[in-house]
Write an enzyme that holds these catalytic residues in place. Structure first.
Site, PDB file in Angstrom:
ATOM      1  NE  ARG A  49       4.834  -6.625   1.506  1.00 58.25           N
ATOM      2  CZ  ARG A  49       6.016  -6.595   2.142  1.00 58.25           C
ATOM      3  NH1 ARG A  49       6.641  -5.454   1.658  1.00 58.25           N
ATOM      4  NH2 ARG A  49       6.168  -7.047   3.169  1.00 58.25           N
ATOM      5  N   GLY A  50       2.820  -4.326   3.730  1.00 58.57           N
ATOM      6  CA  GLY A  50       3.787  -3.904   4.916  1.00 58.57           C
ATOM      7  C   GLY A  50       3.108  -2.742   5.511  1.00 58.57           C
ATOM      8  NE  ARG A  92      -3.139  -7.312   2.978  1.00 59.57           N
ATOM      9  CZ  ARG A  92      -1.895  -7.792   3.147  1.00 59.57           C
ATOM     10  NH1 ARG A  92      -1.064  -6.987   3.017  1.00 59.57           N
ATOM     11  NH2 ARG A  92      -1.631  -8.907   3.629  1.00 59.57           N
ATOM     12  CG  ASP A 240       1.277  -7.235   9.448  1.00 60.77           C
ATOM     13  OD1 ASP A 240       2.263  -7.946   9.703  1.00 60.77           O
ATOM     14  OD2 ASP A 240       0.997  -6.329   8.484  1.00 60.77           O
ATOM     15  CG  ASN A 250       5.353 -10.205  11.237  1.00 61.73           C
ATOM     16  OD1 ASN A 250       5.034  -9.046  10.607  1.00 61.73           O
ATOM     17  ND2 ASN A 250       6.626 -10.866  10.915  1.00 61.73           N
TER      18      ASN A 250
END
Ligand code: MRU
Length: 347
Positions: A49-50, A92, A240, A250
């Protein structure tokens, strides 16, 4: 600069390995991935993730698809590759780095259209390696610029995890902190625990402890009090997706922190590689906000604390309007008070 010690994702022989971030810090384990579908599931389920790390993983997902199809004829290869791009793009929705990396991989494939499937597989794997290596250099460059913003002795609040684990290495927001520490400054970090997935408590705290950077963990509802008490000098978060006008998506809760920062006159910085700026959208209102499963809010792992039958909302991100952002830290330098004009100058 220091060697990157946390390898969030790595290529091993003929497959991808990613640290399983769902089980950190209690357990440390790499999981192996051999297909685009597998990588898409790894992204969806938060093994990785990230935003930048998701982009790197997706690039390797494309490379894996190509390697699995390298013996096919060109027609089947291209049909299989389009499927791989689709499945990865659906993993995502919010982090634009995912779409940025897929686009770059697609352009690489198209530019080499005359090559055989097996040559294309090699070209795409090389490009995935390149995206990953570049990410670390970009983070170190942002760190170099961002470190100048932090005074010696600064107590810096961060939200979520924008560290080595959220990137190919070094980190964006935590990269700035690492760079400031490497430059000889004394920096202490305050980490919001970041409900409901606990990226702050589980991942940021772990990263900082690994490197002996002083860290204090707080629950998300404590930051306003600490700001009021004068215990926070600066805030740095990752992002993001940033819209053309400087609005910043974010991790959920970032907006609250930014409003509080404004109220207390504390600088609010966003570490933002150019791959996170989405110039196709004008404002943050156009950023798709992922809604994640209700179980993340009603309990944690196998433990449930909320009443059965309760309705739940679980938006995973929020949007901080540009006027609350003191500066964006990019690999091309610092953009104070970001707006459409200043952001477009970066490109
Ligand atoms: O849901 P996550 O853990 O993928 O969310 C991550 C964040 O919000 C990070 O702050 C962002 O991706 C920047 S990472 C350098």
């Amino acid at each position: 600069m220091k060697k990157n010690t946390i390898e969030t994702l790595r290529w091993h022989n003929d497959h991808l390995e990613m640290i399983d971030q769902r089980i950190l810090p209690t357990d440390f384990q790499y999981l192996a991935y051999h297909s685009a579908e597998g990588v898409a599931e790894g992204i969806r389920s938060m093994v990785v993730r990230g935003a930048p790390a998701i982009g790197c993983a997706a690039a390797y997902g494309v490379a894996l698809a190509a390697l699995n199809l390298k013996e096919a004829n060109t027609e089947s290869f291209l049909a299989g590759m389009e499927k791989a791009f689709t499945v990865l793009s659906q993993s995502r929705p919010t982090a634009v780095n995912l779409f940025w990396a897929l686009k770059r991989m697609h352009q690489t494939m198209t530019a080499a259209a005359k090559s055989s499937p097996s040559q294309l597989a090699a070209i795409l794997l090389t490009e995935a390696h390149r995206i990953t290596r570049e990410d670390i250099v970009i983070n170190q460059t942002m760190g170099h610029y961002g470190a100048t913003l932090l005074p010696d002795g600064a107590r810096v609040l961060t939200h979520c995890n924008a560290g080595a684990l959220a990137t190919a290495g070094y980190g964006t927001a935590l990269g700035v902190i690492r760079a400031a520490v490497e430059s000889g400054k004394t920096i202490s970090v305050i980490a919001d625990e970041t409900r409901p997935f606990l990226q702050g408590a589980r991942l940021t705290a772990w990263e900082m402890v690994q490197e002996n950077i002083p860290i204090t963990l707080i629950a998300d509802n404590m930051s306003g009090h600490l700001m009021h008490c004068g215990d926070i000098d600066a805030i740095i978060v990752g992002t993001d997706r940033v819209a053309s006008n400087g609005d910043v998506a974010n991790k959920i809760g970032t907006y609250m922190v930014a409003v509080l920062a404004k109220r207390h006159n504390i600088p609010f910085y966003v570490a933002c590689p150019l791959s996170t700026i989405d110039r196709s959208i004008d404002t943050g209102n156009e950023i798709p906000i992922e809604e994640r499963p209700s179980e993340e809010v009603t309990g944690y792992q196998n433990y449930r604390w909320a009443a059965q039958g309760v309705k739940v909302r679980n938006p995973a991100f929020d949007v901080t309007p540009a006027d609350l952002v003191t500066a964006l830290i990019t690999e091309k330098g610092i953009v104070k008070h970001p707006n459409k004009e200043r952001i477009s100058m970066l490109f």
